[in-house]
Design a protein around this motif. Sequence first.
Motif, PDB file in Angstrom:
ATOM      1  N   ARG A   1      -2.586   9.441   3.031  1.00 50.88           N
ATOM      2  CA  ARG A   1      -2.554   8.349   2.033  1.00 50.88           C
ATOM      3  C   ARG A   1      -1.217   7.620   1.846  1.00 50.88           C
ATOM      4  O   ARG A   1      -0.860   6.743   1.533  1.00 50.88           O
ATOM      5  N   SER A   2      -0.363   8.343   1.653  1.00 42.01           N
ATOM      6  CA  SER A   2       1.227   7.774   1.672  1.00 42.01           C
ATOM      7  C   SER A   2       1.505   6.861   2.745  1.00 42.01           C
ATOM      8  O   SER A   2       2.138   5.835   2.589  1.00 42.01           O
ATOM      9  N   LEU A   3       1.198   7.136   4.011  1.00 43.26           N
ATOM     10  CA  LEU A   3       1.424   6.320   5.033  1.00 43.26           C
ATOM     11  C   LEU A   3       0.346   4.978   5.144  1.00 43.26           C
ATOM     12  O   LEU A   3       0.933   3.971   5.433  1.00 43.26           O
ATOM     13  N   VAL A   4      -0.752   5.252   4.475  1.00 40.64           N
ATOM     14  CA  VAL A   4      -1.561   3.787   4.192  1.00 40.64           C
ATOM     15  C   VAL A   4      -0.974   3.183   3.242  1.00 40.64           C
ATOM     16  O   VAL A   4      -0.615   1.865   3.451  1.00 40.64           O
ATOM     17  N   LEU A   5      -0.190   3.641   2.094  1.00 44.55           N
ATOM     18  CA  LEU A   5       0.350   2.970   1.056  1.00 44.55           C
ATOM     19  C   LEU A   5       1.575   2.175   1.555  1.00 44.55           C
ATOM     20  O   LEU A   5       2.256   1.007   1.217  1.00 44.55           O
ATOM     21  N   ASP A   6       2.450   2.794   2.507  1.00 42.02           N
ATOM     22  CA  ASP A   6       3.561   2.279   3.175  1.00 42.02           C
ATOM     23  C   ASP A   6       3.445   1.511   4.241  1.00 42.02           C
ATOM     24  O   ASP A   6       4.558   0.940   4.603  1.00 42.02           O
ATOM     25  N   GLY A   7       2.321   1.351   4.655  1.00 39.05           N
ATOM     26  CA  GLY A   7       2.005   0.312   5.693  1.00 39.05           C
ATOM     27  C   GLY A   7       2.328   0.960   7.185  1.00 39.05           C
ATOM     28  O   GLY A   7       1.951   0.212   8.179  1.00 39.05           O
ATOM     29  N   PHE A   8       2.420   2.159   7.528  1.00 37.04           N
ATOM     30  CA  PHE A   8       2.459   2.816   8.703  1.00 37.04           C
ATOM     31  C   PHE A   8       1.014   2.746   9.231  1.00 37.04           C
ATOM     32  O   PHE A   8       0.814   2.566  10.603  1.00 37.04           O
ATOM     33  N   LEU A   9      -0.097   3.103   8.392  1.00 37.27           N
ATOM     34  CA  LEU A   9      -1.342   3.278   8.841  1.00 37.27           C
ATOM     35  C   LEU A   9      -2.021   1.974   8.015  1.00 37.27           C
ATOM     36  O   LEU A   9      -1.883   1.854   7.000  1.00 37.27           O
ATOM     37  N   VAL A  10      -2.978   1.172   8.640  1.00 34.96           N
ATOM     38  CA  VAL A  10      -3.662   0.018   8.172  1.00 34.96           C
ATOM     39  C   VAL A  10      -5.116   0.361   8.546  1.00 34.96           C
ATOM     40  O   VAL A  10      -5.459   0.777   9.583  1.00 34.96           O
ATOM     41  N   PRO A  11      -6.082  -0.278   7.646  1.00 37.95           N
ATOM     42  CA  PRO A  11      -7.578  -0.074   8.050  1.00 37.95           C
ATOM     43  C   PRO A  11      -7.964  -1.095   9.062  1.00 37.95           C
ATOM     44  O   PRO A  11      -7.199  -2.091   9.442  1.00 37.95           O
ATOM     45  N   ALA A  12      -8.583  -0.297  10.071  1.00 39.11           N
ATOM     46  CA  ALA A  12      -9.110  -1.296  11.254  1.00 39.11           C
ATOM     47  C   ALA A  12     -10.007  -2.266  10.807  1.00 39.11           C
ATOM     48  O   ALA A  12     -10.764  -2.119   9.807  1.00 39.11           O
ATOM     49  N   GLU A  13     -10.079  -3.548  11.390  1.00 38.72           N
ATOM     50  CA  GLU A  13     -11.030  -4.444  11.031  1.00 38.72           C
ATOM     51  C   GLU A  13     -12.222  -4.161  11.555  1.00 38.72           C
ATOM     52  O   GLU A  13     -12.668  -3.644  12.613  1.00 38.72           O
TER      53      GLU A  13
ATOM     54  N   GLY B   1       2.288  -6.861  -0.409  1.00 37.72           N
ATOM     55  CA  GLY B   1       0.928  -7.249  -0.283  1.00 37.72           C
ATOM     56  C   GLY B   1       0.083  -6.093   0.573  1.00 37.72           C
ATOM     57  O   GLY B   1      -0.873  -5.615   0.086  1.00 37.72           O
ATOM     58  N   THR B   2       0.632  -5.512   1.522  1.00 38.31           N
ATOM     59  CA  THR B   2       0.044  -4.324   2.201  1.00 38.31           C
ATOM     60  C   THR B   2      -0.171  -3.189   1.429  1.00 38.31           C
ATOM     61  O   THR B   2      -0.898  -2.692   1.316  1.00 38.31           O
ATOM     62  N   GLY B   3       1.064  -2.879   0.699  1.00 34.30           N
ATOM     63  CA  GLY B   3       0.870  -1.670  -0.048  1.00 34.30           C
ATOM     64  C   GLY B   3      -0.114  -1.755  -1.348  1.00 34.30           C
ATOM     65  O   GLY B   3      -0.820  -0.894  -1.635  1.00 34.30           O
ATOM     66  N   LEU B   4      -0.174  -2.928  -2.044  1.00 28.08           N
ATOM     67  CA  LEU B   4      -1.053  -3.154  -3.152  1.00 28.08           C
ATOM     68  C   LEU B   4      -2.646  -3.025  -2.372  1.00 28.08           C
ATOM     69  O   LEU B   4      -3.550  -2.331  -3.063  1.00 28.08           O
ATOM     70  N   HIS B   5      -2.733  -3.636  -1.187  1.00 29.35           N
ATOM     71  CA  HIS B   5      -4.219  -3.660  -0.532  1.00 29.35           C
ATOM     72  C   HIS B   5      -4.475  -2.192  -0.119  1.00 29.35           C
ATOM     73  O   HIS B   5      -5.586  -1.654  -0.301  1.00 29.35           O
ATOM     74  N   GLY B   6      -3.532  -1.392   0.280  1.00 26.10           N
ATOM     75  CA  GLY B   6      -3.674   0.013   0.921  1.00 26.10           C
ATOM     76  C   GLY B   6      -3.865   0.884  -0.591  1.00 26.10           C
ATOM     77  O   GLY B   6      -4.816   1.557  -0.640  1.00 26.10           O
ATOM     78  N   HIS B   7      -3.280   0.415  -1.766  1.00 25.36           N
ATOM     79  CA  HIS B   7      -3.625   1.387  -2.909  1.00 25.36           C
ATOM     80  C   HIS B   7      -5.109   0.857  -3.560  1.00 25.36           C
ATOM     81  O   HIS B   7      -5.692   1.932  -3.789  1.00 25.36           O
ATOM     82  N   ASP B   8      -5.418  -0.321  -3.135  1.00 27.30           N
ATOM     83  CA  ASP B   8      -6.815  -0.752  -3.673  1.00 27.30           C
ATOM     84  C   ASP B   8      -7.901   0.080  -2.677  1.00 27.30           C
ATOM     85  O   ASP B   8      -8.904   0.666  -3.284  1.00 27.30           O
ATOM     86  N   LEU B   9      -7.754   0.346  -1.615  1.00 30.32           N
ATOM     87  CA  LEU B   9      -8.729   0.962  -0.586  1.00 30.32           C
ATOM     88  C   LEU B   9      -8.513   2.356  -0.867  1.00 30.32           C
ATOM     89  O   LEU B   9      -9.857   2.971  -0.738  1.00 30.32           O
ATOM     90  N   LEU B  10      -7.373   3.005  -1.166  1.00 25.90           N
ATOM     91  CA  LEU B  10      -7.247   4.218  -1.313  1.00 25.90           C
ATOM     92  C   LEU B  10      -8.310   4.851  -2.689  1.00 25.90           C
ATOM     93  O   LEU B  10      -8.467   6.151  -2.725  1.00 25.90           O
ATOM     94  N   ALA B  11      -8.431   3.957  -3.578  1.00 25.11           N
ATOM     95  CA  ALA B  11      -9.152   4.356  -4.804  1.00 25.11           C
ATOM     96  C   ALA B  11     -10.547   4.774  -4.388  1.00 25.11           C
ATOM     97  O   ALA B  11     -11.193   5.640  -5.153  1.00 25.11           O
TER      98      ALA B  11
END
Length: 499
Positions: A487-499, A390-400
């Motif tokens: 981008r790869s780190l966001v997709l893999d969940g190392f980095l997440v968007p700050a709320e 789920g984190t990876g899918l969310h990250g992919h959507d954000l990176l678009a």
Amino acid sequence: MSDTPAPTPAPLLCAALAADLDAADLRSEPLRSLWGEEADDALARGMREPILRAIRGDDGVLATLGRLLVLGMPQPRSAVDTALPRLGVDGLVALGLATADDETVTPIALLRPQSFVDAEGVGEWWIASDLDEVALDGALPPDHVLGVGGASRTLAEIVVPIEVDRALDLGTGCGIQALLVARRAGTVVATDISARALAYAEMNALLNGVGNIEFRLGSMFEPVVGEAFDLIVSNPPFVITPRGDDVPEYEYRDGGLVGDALVELFVRTAPTYLTAGGIAQLLGNWESRDGVTGLARLEAWVPAELDLWVIEREQLSPLAYAELWIRDGGTTPRDRAFTPLLTAWLDDFAARGVTSIGFGYVLLRRGGGMPLRRTERLVQHVSGVGQALGTGLHGHDLLAEGVPATLLTAPDVTEARHLLPGNDDPSVIELRQGGGFARTVNVDPALAAFVGASDGELTVGQIAQALADLFDVPLPELWAELEPRIRSLVLDGFLVPAE
């Protein structure tokens, strides 16, 4: 086929049985305390003698129900009547879970507690299924309905924890996935080609007070033609089995098709039944044939506009695969049937040029933007896979829409630096995940510094500018190096968007 009839999921009788099981505290921890952790673990390996030794001479209610329902052993009628005061022996027989005479109650099904953990917390259900090979002391019948096994637990772990209106559990078996998904869905449709399996699944829903599941008989997607779902989950009968009169076909694992055609059929068909943004997840096997990897073959089955994420967890040779599933059916090398079965499997693989068989998870999504296409092999220990997906899918959507303005290092990420003796500068810097896919990524000092500064306070632009100044590199040049790796780190969940 089985010599015993399918159970009869009568609502009032199931309610009485549930009340008796609750009063007896027939749950995982009380049973484990009753006969001990070592004996409990031994049962998972097919040995019940340690449990019998531990409770020898114990005629209490929990011990009686443990022998009868958990181990599948006959018990005195008087003891069972005492243990089930609301249902009674006659009710147990009417449910199709046992036979009885004046002296003895003989179980014809198992009923075991099964604990689970999800986003809502810890819980436990009672799950009825056919007697296993330990209770039967021999090979399983072809229409055997499996209880909660390793594959069931794996699928439960990988399902993305999202709230949905409509969900489909295709090939529900004993119903464990439908029960889990029902906690986050308005309605669940559970299908199976086996009427016997559906009877168990319906009984398990009744026993556990779950009322938002609809049960339908039929093969693959036939029972839901014209419908669409926000989530589809499936532990289909994906085991690759040679077709032949002398090879038993088990309904719970064999789909009746050649090779990995059933997995191919699922991934080609499932997108038709997904809503916009809908997700389909399944376990499966895929064959590597004549130099073409199974992952490459699988990717070719999925339309290019769909999101696809495949994780291969294991790869077996044809020999190892054949032995695994022959033994799964209760046949061992000591049995006369073993060698003919092994020959049939190996001949079947050879006819298609199969060199190895992969096992893993497949996720499909009907997205709306640039599709995610990811196939990979991960053999390390993993945990919380559903959340990680789920984190990876969310990250992919954000990176678009570009790298998020502010990022935060995930709380399970640690850094390891490796230095040669006498050197002050590390030769290797690694970022490691403590959960999810437990990935390890090599990074250079600039990227390590970026991750270290990603505390949710500084923006990505501020950190990048500071690093450009520190390393005396023009910002555009530094960003061209950092941006794809961020981008790869966001997709893999190392980095997440700050709320």
